[in-house]
Each structure stands twice: as structure tokens, then as C-alpha cells.
Design an enzyme around this catalytic site. Structure first.
Site, PDB file in Angstrom:
ATOM      1  N   LYS A  14      42.815  35.908  43.221  1.00 19.31           N
ATOM      2  CA  LYS A  14      42.819  34.766  42.234  1.00 19.31           C
ATOM      3  C   LYS A  14      43.221  33.554  42.818  1.00 19.31           C
ATOM      4  O   LYS A  14      44.067  33.569  43.716  1.00 19.31           O
ATOM      5  CB  LYS A  14      43.824  35.412  41.024  1.00 19.31           C
ATOM      6  CG  LYS A  14      44.064  34.441  39.796  1.00 19.31           C
ATOM      7  CD  LYS A  14      44.937  35.238  38.965  1.00 19.31           C
ATOM      8  CE  LYS A  14      45.134  34.346  37.595  1.00 19.31           C
ATOM      9  NZ  LYS A  14      46.370  35.090  36.770  1.00 19.31           N
ATOM     10  N   SER A  31      44.290  36.397  32.426  1.00 18.46           N
ATOM     11  CA  SER A  31      43.760  35.236  33.165  1.00 18.46           C
ATOM     12  C   SER A  31      43.204  35.691  34.635  1.00 18.46           C
ATOM     13  O   SER A  31      42.224  34.640  34.891  1.00 18.46           O
ATOM     14  CB  SER A  31      44.843  33.922  33.344  1.00 18.46           C
ATOM     15  OG  SER A  31      45.731  34.780  34.072  1.00 18.46           O
ATOM     16  N   SER A  68      47.880  39.385  32.008  1.00 15.72           N
ATOM     17  CA  SER A  68      46.727  38.652  32.789  1.00 15.72           C
ATOM     18  C   SER A  68      46.335  39.569  33.795  1.00 15.72           C
ATOM     19  O   SER A  68      45.330  39.264  34.323  1.00 15.72           O
ATOM     20  CB  SER A  68      47.340  37.397  33.518  1.00 15.72           C
ATOM     21  OG  SER A  68      47.228  36.278  32.431  1.00 15.72           O
TER      22      SER A  68
END
Lengths: 471, 76
Positions: free
Chosen positions: A79, A154, A178
Site C-alpha cells: 500500500k 482502504s 482496511s
């Protein structure tokens, strides 16, 4: 079988035995990343040159008889909120489009020390503020099982890239679900470790009391390998635990016979989608067939925990974003700007009360829940994976209740700080994955991984690949 | 439909935003913020049922370790 379709642990063994090189694997991963990018938009940046340089270094070390570690030569991606000194880390935002941190995240240092190769920076919800995976700045990441649907957020790119067999594992982060939501929506296995197990040094903050870096992989066995690399005390993060980290892989084979699997009698299965309830029932039957015992469990104050978590997250997020909101508000997308601003209206005393209450409710939760069971189960998502359209700004007010329901079953465990793992347990009628959470006492990662690994020896949901045009 | 408290909080939010230099908070944004904040504040109020006078928030980390799982049991 294509090497990219095999498990992390298998290819790590093949790399160690010289049956495949890191350069070969990394080239294949890069080729697949580029080929699938137009359909999935998993990446913010695909870094061919640095990835191949790392792969060559891994192969050179191997040729010289040096083993770098348990991930030697394995291609991963993370990420885009894990800092690498001097390299861009956009945090999925416009505000930090060109941000180059001065420090490197401890978790990236540990991956490097273990020999892993990084092939790029993964897409994510802007500033990790949202559970769907929409991103108005870098483009929406899409679900590889059906690209009209959200990949979950996310850590959207983290879930989608692992499920699409581009990389073997990835790092997400989990503040309200997330890591677990993208794991569930993409048919992967992901874990939110106990708060304080994994260092947050060099990781973009959203809510420092709640944020937890967490990995996503294709199986519990692979996840055990990755978690062992990143877990444990970090002198650069004073909030990390000093407790010793178990050898998760070594503990996986131990029996789960007699383990008590707790099924909540309140909140978590309220209004759950019937297909999800059925899939979880079937998964419980598998666990029972392996010798586990099913017991009913009442979860204290379950209906309050998500909102209590929000009191912390909103307050801390607004504090972290305050300067950017004053100076660059126009660079935020509208949904994210509202989320980053909600702490404006939460009194400081309320925030502190919510912080104080955490240890009280954690104690009550552990005593009541884990007095009755060893592992608690819950849906990861209580509703079917929604479409991008249903949960985007174009949906207007109708999107808010859907978005709230996305974290209904995940955010409670962020507030409590306990570990929670999501694993695939089936598919709905539209072919989208269904996930089930396993929740444990603090630092019960070994137990959760063990239960998931046993389940995955008796099921094949985690082995199924999305219907993509793979190169 | 916003309730009375949410409407009052929206007005207060707009004022607080101005005080703190957050010029991006429009009436519409303030109303949306008020909805989220109202839910969170109500949840905290409902969950606190005893004095927290002597509770140190930072002890949460210690509590996590005190309650740690050992997984020493090879399946019970």
C-alpha cells in the site's frame, strides 16, 4: 501451473532450491501487473527497474551461498503509505502526490532484510479514509472477480493484487477494517494483528491509537510466513510490544480438536445477508468436522464499539489533517474531506473518555467472550460486496448507510485492539467472495492462523483465482 | 432526516470550523460532519456508566499485554 499461481511458501522453497530465480519470478509479476493494470488499477506505480535490481541482488546473494531470509527473492508490493526514504509515497492523495519521506518504514526494512522484492506501490483509498477503494485522484481500484464492484478499502490494491496473482502477499493497514475488507472482497486471507504487534514507524498515520499494519496473502500458511517477518518490538516505535513473537508457521500443524469456536448471539449476525450467513454456517460445519466445538457467545456492548472507534479515528484524523485541511482542502476529494473533518465536532473530553474506556471494555470483552470460547467468528462483510456505483459520490445520500454497514463487523475489533483474521468461505450468487473473521485474545495471532490453516486444508475457496485474462 | 441536536451541532460545527481556520466547511459539510459526530458522541455517552477518574488511557497497551493469549494449548 504458472509460478505466480503457486503459494508464497512453495515459491520461496523453489527459490531456495534454485528451481526458479527471483529475476524470473519478478519479471512474471511485473508482466502481469502491467497486463492487468488497465482492468484493475491495482498500482499507483509499477517500479520495473528497482524491482529487477532487487531481484538480481537476491539471485546474486543466492549464487554466493547467502540466504537473506524467509522471503528471499519473493516479489511483493505494498500500500502506498509505507515510507521509503527518498522515494515518493503518495498516500493515495493529491496532497502528497510528490511527498518524499526522509525515513523508511521499519516493516519495509524488515521485508528487505528477509530478502523480499518490491515491485510497486499499491493503490489505496485517499489517505486510507474509506472502506470501499474509491480513489478520485489515482482512479478507482476494481475487484478482480467483477470490476463493477469495489475491491474493499482502504487497502484496495493490496487485496486486488494478491487475489489477481500479481504478488504473493502485500501490506495493507487496518483502522476500521482496511485489511480485512479487501481480503474478504477479493477472496484473500488477511489479518489485522493486535495493536502494538507491528511497528508503525514510517507508516502514514490515520489514527495512531487504532492504526495497525496488516498483511494480505492467499492463505493462512503464507500469512504466517509474512507476519513473522514484520511482527515484534521496534525501538523506533515506542508503542510496540516487547512480547516475544511466536514462530507462527511452526505452530500451524497443532490440532484444533476441542477448540471452542464462539458464534455471537448478538449484533454481528443481525441483518446479515442470507448467502453470507449460509457460507459461515458451512464454514463452521467444516471446523466442527475438524474437531472444534461450536458455542454461543454474547459480545458485551457490541453495538457501541464501532461508534466508539469512530470517536477515536475521527478525532485523531482531524488533528493529523488539520494543517492540510487549512492549506490544501481543495486537493481532497469531497467524501474524504468530510471524513477528515468530522473530528471538528467531537469534543476533546469525549475523545479522552473513549480512550479511557478502551481498557475497561477490552477487559470485559476478553473475560466474557474468551471465558466462553477460544476463537470468536463473525462475518467480515455483513452485506454483499457493493458496486463502485452504489458507494460512489454519484449515489448521493444512499451511499452513506451502505458505507456504514461495510465496517459494521470489523471496526469493533479495532477499538478493542484484538487480532482479527479474514479468510474466504464461499462466493455469493454473483460470484463475489464471502469472508469470515476469526477473532482472538490479544496476541492470539498464532491461534487464528492455526484455525484458518486447518480450515484451508479442508476447503479450497482460497485456491480459486478470479476470471481474468492472465498473461 | 437530521434531528434537532444534529441541526444545532451543524451550526456549532460551522462556527468551530471558522474559529479553527477551516474555511472549507460549508453548511452542507457541517451538516454531514454533525451526523457522524452525533453518533460517535452519543455512543461514548451511552457506554460510559462509571467514573473514569483514575483511568490512564495509556494503560491500554499494558492491558493488551496482560491479557495476552499464550496459545500454549495444542487444542484443548
Amino acid at each position: 501451473m504458472n509460478d505466480l499461481d503457486r503459494s508464497l511458501v512453495e515459491v520461496a522453497a523453489d527459490l531456495a532450491a534454485g528451481r526458479v530465480s527471483s529475476v524470473e519470478l519478478t519479471r512474471a509479476a511485473l508482466a502481469r501487473a502491467h497486463a492487468l493494470q488497465p482492468a484493475l488499477n491495482c498500482f499507483i506505480s509499477i517500479d520495473d527497474d528497482t524491482a529487477l535490481a532487487e531481484a538480481r541482488a537476491a539471485d546474486t546473494a543466492r549464487s554466493a551461498g547467502r540466504s537473506l531470509g524467509s522471503l528471499h527473492g519473493v516479489p511483493l508490493a505494498h500500500k502506498d503509505m509505507y515510507y521509503r526514504a527518498g522515494a515518493i509515497s503518495s498516500c493515495g492523495s493529491e496532497v502528497r502526490r510528490d511527498f518524499r519521506p526522509a525515513i523508511t518504514a521499519t516493516v519495509l526494512e524488515r521485508f528487505h532484510a528477509a530478502g523480499a522484492v518490491t515491485i510497486g506501490r499499491l493503490n489505496m483509498t485517499e489517505f486510507a479514509l474509506g472502506p470501499t477503494g474509491h480513489n478520485a485522484i489515482w482512479g478507482d481500484c476494481r475487484n478482480p472477480w467483477n470490476n463493477a464492484h469495489v475491491p474493499g478499502g482502504s487497502s484496495s490494491g493490496s487485496g486486488a493484487s494478491v487475489a489477481a496473482r500479481i504478488v504473493y502477499a502485500s501490506l495493507g493497514s487496518d483502522t476500521g477494517g482496511s485489511t480485512r475488507l479487501p481480503a474478504s472482497a477479493n477472496g484473500a486471507t488477511g489479518i489485522k494483528p493486535t495493536h502494538s504487534l507491528v511497528s508503525r514507524h514510517g507508516v502514514m498515520g490515520l489514527s495512531f491509537s487504532v492504526d495497525t499494519p496488516g498483511p494480505i496473502a492467499r492463505s493462512a500458511v503464507d500469512l504466517a510466513r509474512v507476519l513473522k517477518v514484520i511482527a515484534g518490538h521496534d525501538p523506533l516505535d515506542s508503542t510496540t510490544s516487547q512480547l516475544a513473537v511466536p514462530d507462527y508457521e511452526a505452530l500451524l500443524p497443532r490440532s484444533i480438536a476441542g477448540l471452542r469456536i464462539g458464534v455471537p448471539t448478538n449484533y454481528f449476525f443481525d441483518a446479515v445477508d442470507p448467502a453470507i450467513a449460509d457460507a459461515i454456517e458451512a464454514a463452521l460445519a467444516v471446523l466442527q468436522s475438524l474437531g472444534a466445538r461450536r458455542v454461543p457467545v454474547q459480545v458485551p456492548l457490541a453495538e457501541r464499539l464501532s461508534e466508539l472507534s469512530r470517536a477515536l479515528v475521527y478525532s485523531e484524523a482531524t488533528a493529523l489533517h488539520a494543517h492540510y485541511l487549512r492549506t490544501h482542502a481543495a486537493d481532497y476529494s469531497p467524501q474524504v474531506r468530510v471524513r477528515a473533518s468530522t473530528g471538528l465536532a467531537i469534543p476533546a473530553a469525549t475523545y479522552v473518555e473513549a480512550l479511557q474506556l478502551r481498557s475497561v471494555l477490552l477487559r470485559r470483552f476478553v473475560e466474557q467472550v474468551f471465558g466462553a470460547c477460544d476463537v470468536l467468528v463473525a462475518p467480515t462483510l455483513a452485506i454483499p460486496v457493493p458496486t463502485l456505483a452504489e458507494t460512489g459520490v454519484g449515489a448521493g445520500e444512499a451511499m452513506w448507510p451502505i458505507i456504514a454497514r461495510l465496517v459494521q463487523c470489523t471496526a469493533p475489533f479495532n477499538y478493542l485492539g484484538v487480532p482479527a483474521l479474514s479468510m474466504p468461505v464461499g462466493f455469493d450468487a454473483r460470484g463475489l467472495p464471502i469472508g469470515m473473521q476469526l477473532i482472538g485474545k490479544p496476541f492470539a495471532e498464532a491461534r487464528l492462523l492455526r484455525v484458518a490453516a486447518h480450515y484451508q486444508t479442508a476447503s479450497d475457496w482460497h485456491l480459486r483465482a478470479p476470471p481474468l485474462q492472465y498473461p | 432526516m437530521a434531528d434537532d441536536l444534529e441541526q444545532q451541532l451543524a451550526a456549532a460545527t460551522a462556527a468551530l470550523a471558522e474559529l479553527q481556520g477551516f474555511t472549507h466547511v460549508t453548511t452542507e459539510t457541517a451538516a454531514r460532519i454533525a451526523v457522524g459526530a452525533t453518533h460517535a458522541v452519543r455512543a461514548v455517552r451511552a457506554a460510559v456508566v462509571a467514573s473514569q477518574f483514575d483511568i490512564e488511557p495509556a494503560h491500554f497497551q499494558l492491558e493488551l499485554e496482560r491479557l495476552a493469549d499464550s496459545d500454549a494449548d495444542p487444542g484443548k
